[in-house]
Write an enzyme that holds these catalytic residues in place. Structure first.
Site, mmCIF file in Angstrom:
data_model
loop_
_atom_site.group_PDB
_atom_site.id
_atom_site.type_symbol
_atom_site.label_atom_id
_atom_site.label_comp_id
_atom_site.label_asym_id
_atom_site.label_seq_id
_atom_site.Cartn_x
_atom_site.Cartn_y
_atom_site.Cartn_z
ATOM 1 N N CYS A 44 -11.695 -1.884 -5.569
ATOM 2 C CA CYS A 44 -12.124 -0.685 -4.859
ATOM 3 C C CYS A 44 -11.317 0.521 -5.348
ATOM 4 O O CYS A 44 -10.159 0.381 -5.746
ATOM 5 C CB CYS A 44 -11.927 -0.870 -3.352
ATOM 6 S SG CYS A 44 -12.513 0.535 -2.384
ATOM 7 N N ASP A 46 -10.098 2.731 -3.596
ATOM 8 C CA ASP A 46 -9.106 3.082 -2.568
ATOM 9 C C ASP A 46 -7.704 3.204 -3.168
ATOM 10 O O ASP A 46 -7.229 2.307 -3.861
ATOM 11 C CB ASP A 46 -9.119 1.978 -1.480
ATOM 12 C CG ASP A 46 -8.367 2.399 -0.234
ATOM 13 O OD1 ASP A 46 -7.174 2.739 -0.350
ATOM 14 O OD2 ASP A 46 -8.968 2.379 0.854
ATOM 15 N N ARG A 48 -4.933 2.879 -2.023
ATOM 16 C CA ARG A 48 -3.909 1.940 -1.540
ATOM 17 C C ARG A 48 -3.979 0.578 -2.226
ATOM 18 O O ARG A 48 -3.212 -0.320 -1.907
ATOM 19 C CB ARG A 48 -4.052 1.761 -0.022
ATOM 20 C CG ARG A 48 -3.835 3.042 0.761
ATOM 21 C CD ARG A 48 -4.365 2.922 2.177
ATOM 22 N NE ARG A 48 -5.822 2.795 2.214
ATOM 23 C CZ ARG A 48 -6.545 2.697 3.331
ATOM 24 N NH1 ARG A 48 -5.930 2.689 4.508
ATOM 25 N NH2 ARG A 48 -7.858 2.585 3.276
ATOM 26 N N HIS A 100 -10.779 -5.412 -0.298
ATOM 27 C CA HIS A 100 -9.626 -5.290 0.594
ATOM 28 C C HIS A 100 -10.104 -5.148 2.029
ATOM 29 O O HIS A 100 -11.140 -4.534 2.291
ATOM 30 C CB HIS A 100 -8.726 -4.112 0.186
ATOM 31 C CG HIS A 100 -9.363 -2.759 0.345
ATOM 32 N ND1 HIS A 100 -9.072 -1.919 1.387
ATOM 33 C CD2 HIS A 100 -10.287 -2.123 -0.398
ATOM 34 C CE1 HIS A 100 -9.784 -0.802 1.262
ATOM 35 N NE2 HIS A 100 -10.530 -0.906 0.187
ATOM 36 N N CYS A 103 -11.746 -1.943 4.273
ATOM 37 C CA CYS A 103 -12.380 -1.081 3.265
ATOM 38 C C CYS A 103 -13.338 -0.084 3.935
ATOM 39 O O CYS A 103 -14.217 -0.482 4.707
ATOM 40 C CB CYS A 103 -13.134 -1.949 2.264
ATOM 41 S SG CYS A 103 -13.960 -1.002 0.972
HETATM 42 ZN ZN LIG Z 1 -12.282 0.067 -0.211
#
Ligand SMILES: [Zn+2]
Length: 220
Positions: A44, A46, A48, A100, A103
């Site tokens: 992803c 993202d 993080r 994750h 998400c």
């Molecule tokens: Zn995500």
């Protein structure tokens, strides 16, 4: 303010490059010659979930493709080109799809939240939600989001397995194993979603068992 914070990135970069060269003389010139990563990571976007840091891998060790909610769509030229390069040219041995928990893309799919243009992209995760509606409904509401994160990973691993690139690689006997993982933002740990596919054949059975595992894992 903004300029200062951007300048900081250059400062960090110079410090990092110097530190690397001090610790490992010739590190950069060695990598310049070629990259020979053993792993490909589809994750992803993202911020993080950074592939290298989570797995302790260095520059040159993992080939990365990221998008919202780690989706592999058979018509996505970007993802397919990246997979093709990794498999055919770099000959990676392991390809992992890494979702994750928590998400945002998966949550938007789960709860029908409108986010904008990305709604069209997230439609692919809604397809996963709808396909496994009975599994999700069998779980208590608190586990459903985590379960959909895992089911999405399972589905995307299957999409990779069904791609012509991976098909052809296995047909010519190339050593390539697919994996599905889910990362926890809460404790930094990776869960193996147990959808490991070492070659052609058996995907349906692996997928079926992985889906069963999701239900039992999320019931705890
Ligand atoms: Zn995500």
């Amino acid at each position: 303010m903004t300029t200062a914070s951007i300048e900081e990135l250059f400062v960090h970069n110079r410090e990092w490059a110097q530190q690397m060269e001090r610790d490992r003389p010739g590190f950069f010139t060695g990598l310049m010659a070629q990259q020979k990563p053993r792993y490909m990571w589809i994750g992803c976007s993202d911020s993080r979930v950074p592939a290298n840091q989570i797995t302790g891998l260095e520059p040159g060790e993992v080939f990365v493709h990221r998008n919202v909610a780690n989706v592999v769509v058979p018509s996505d030229l970007n993802a397919l080109s990246t997979i093709q390069y990794a498999v055919d040219q770099l000959q990676v041995q392991h390809l992992m799809v890494v979702g994750h928990y928590g998400c945002g893309g998966v949550r938007a799919a789960m709860e029908d939240i409108r986010v904008g243009l990305a709604d069209n992209w997230i439609r692919h995760v809604k397809d996963v939600r709808d396909k496994y509606a009975s599994v999700l409904e069998s779980l208590s509401p608190q586990w459903r989001l985590d379960a959909l994160c895992e089911l999405n990973v399972i589905e995307q691993v299957a999409n990779v397995a069904h791609s012509t690139v991976v098909h052809d690689a296995w047909a010519r006997g190339q050593d390539l194993t697919l994996h599905g993982w889910c990362y926890s933002l809460q404790n930094g740990l990776i869960t193996n979603v147990e959808v490991t596919v070492p070659g052609a054949g058996g995907l349906d059975e692996v997928q079926r068992r992985a889906v069963e595992h999701v239900a039992s894992r999320q019931r705890g």
